[in-house]
Design a protein around this motif. Structure first.
Motif, short mmCIF file in Angstrom:
data_model
loop_
_atom_site.label_atom_id
_atom_site.label_comp_id
_atom_site.label_asym_id
_atom_site.label_seq_id
_atom_site.Cartn_x
_atom_site.Cartn_y
_atom_site.Cartn_z
N HIS A 1 0.81 -1.22 0.00
CA HIS A 1 0.00 0.00 0.00
C HIS A 1 0.84 1.27 0.00
O HIS A 1 0.36 2.33 -0.41
CB HIS A 1 -0.95 0.02 1.20
N HIS B 1 4.38 3.37 -3.50
CA HIS B 1 4.25 4.25 -4.66
C HIS B 1 5.59 4.87 -5.01
O HIS B 1 6.31 5.35 -4.15
CB HIS B 1 3.21 5.34 -4.40
N ASN B 2 5.94 4.81 -6.29
CA ASN B 2 7.17 5.40 -6.81
C ASN B 2 8.43 4.85 -6.16
O ASN B 2 9.41 5.56 -5.99
CB ASN B 2 7.14 6.93 -6.68
N TYR C 1 2.29 -8.07 -5.18
CA TYR C 1 2.00 -7.45 -6.48
C TYR C 1 0.50 -7.34 -6.75
O TYR C 1 0.06 -6.40 -7.41
CB TYR C 1 2.74 -8.17 -7.61
N TYR D 1 -0.42 -4.33 -4.65
CA TYR D 1 0.22 -3.16 -5.25
C TYR D 1 -0.55 -2.69 -6.48
O TYR D 1 -0.83 -1.50 -6.64
CB TYR D 1 1.67 -3.53 -5.60
N GLU D 2 -0.90 -3.63 -7.36
CA GLU D 2 -1.66 -3.28 -8.57
C GLU D 2 -3.05 -2.77 -8.23
O GLU D 2 -3.52 -1.79 -8.81
CB GLU D 2 -1.76 -4.48 -9.51
N THR E 1 10.15 -1.78 -6.42
CA THR E 1 9.51 -2.91 -5.73
C THR E 1 10.42 -4.12 -5.61
O THR E 1 10.21 -4.95 -4.74
CB THR E 1 8.20 -3.31 -6.44
N GLN F 1 -5.89 4.27 -6.76
CA GLN F 1 -5.37 5.64 -6.74
C GLN F 1 -5.65 6.34 -8.07
O GLN F 1 -5.99 7.53 -8.08
CB GLN F 1 -3.86 5.63 -6.44
N ARG F 2 -5.50 5.63 -9.19
CA ARG F 2 -5.83 6.22 -10.49
C ARG F 2 -7.31 6.57 -10.58
O ARG F 2 -7.69 7.61 -11.12
CB ARG F 2 -5.45 5.27 -11.63
N SER G 1 -8.65 6.88 -14.40
CA SER G 1 -9.05 5.56 -14.87
C SER G 1 -9.84 5.68 -16.17
O SER G 1 -10.27 6.75 -16.56
CB SER G 1 -9.89 4.85 -13.80
N ASP H 1 -4.01 -1.34 -5.49
CA ASP H 1 -3.89 -0.01 -4.87
C ASP H 1 -3.58 1.05 -5.93
O ASP H 1 -4.13 2.16 -5.87
CB ASP H 1 -2.79 -0.03 -3.80
N ASN H 2 -2.74 0.72 -6.90
CA ASN H 2 -2.46 1.67 -7.98
C ASN H 2 -3.71 1.96 -8.81
O ASN H 2 -3.96 3.12 -9.17
CB ASN H 2 -1.34 1.14 -8.89
#
Length: 194
Positions: free
Chosen positions: A139, A142-143, A162, A165-166, A146, A172-173, A179, A168-169
């Motif tokens: 979580h 970001h940036n 992963y 991570y995906e 990884t 966020q988008r 999106s 959560d990304n």
């Protein structure tokens, strides 16, 4: 242990991670003479293997040989009492990937092979202790690189990392409005000419 298959821990025949996990070496002791398979132990110049000989066999061959009583399996280095104690003390600092890239899957198969519920419990407790750390890492990654964050994780933990991570990304988008938006299909946008 019996519920491992029901819990979704089945391994796929074509899964590369499963294939690699089954190549992990398992220390074995022969319980009988095996004729004309001396080439399995490169350190000896014999054509046959004698009872009591020690070999490291991949898991995929050790399982059926143990089931038929040809070998007895010892504990691999990744599951020694010292490592088990360090997992009980503080599981989050142990680098599982260096001990065995597929630590949980290999450990579960080893627990079934040796009929040891203690090992299955240790794996469950280890995963439970590390789960929140993995979620927190995913979580807040970001940036960041990884690969540095996941170097201590085994294959199962990396998959979890992963996936979170995906997700959560993508979330966020969506919050930023980046999106994908639904649009009218190009074929519907054209007016039909009569």
């Amino acid at each position: 242990i019996a519920g491992a298959e029901r819990a979704g821990c089945t391994m796929s025949y074509y899964d590369i991670d499963t294939i690699l996990m089954e190549q992990e070496a398992l220390p074995c002791v022969l319980q009988t003479d095996i004729i004309k398979l001396g080439h399995l132990d490169a350190s000896r110049n014999e054509t046959s293997l004698r009872q009591g000989a020690k070999l490291e066999l991949p898991l995929w061959i050790a399982e059926p040989l143990k089931a038929r009583g040809f070998v007895a399996c010892d504990t691999p280095k990744a599951f020694t009492p010292k490592i088990q104690e360090s997992l009980k003390a503080d599981a989050s600092v142990v680098n599982l990937h260096t001990h065995c890239p597929a630590y949980y899957e290999f450990g579960l198969r080893l627990a079934v092979l040796s009929h040891t519920a203690d090992l299955a419990d240790l794996l469950l407790n280890t995963f439970a202790k590390r789960y929140t750390d993995i979620m927190d890492l995913a979580h807040n990654a970001h940036n960041e690189d990884t690969s540095l964050l996941t170097r201590k994780l085994d294959v199962l933990e990396r998959r979890l990392f992963y996936a979170v991570y995906e997700a959560d990304n993508m979330y966020q988008r969506w919050l930023r409005g980046d999106s994908h938006r639904l649009t009218k299909a190009a074929s519907l946008a054209k007016k039909r000419k009569l």
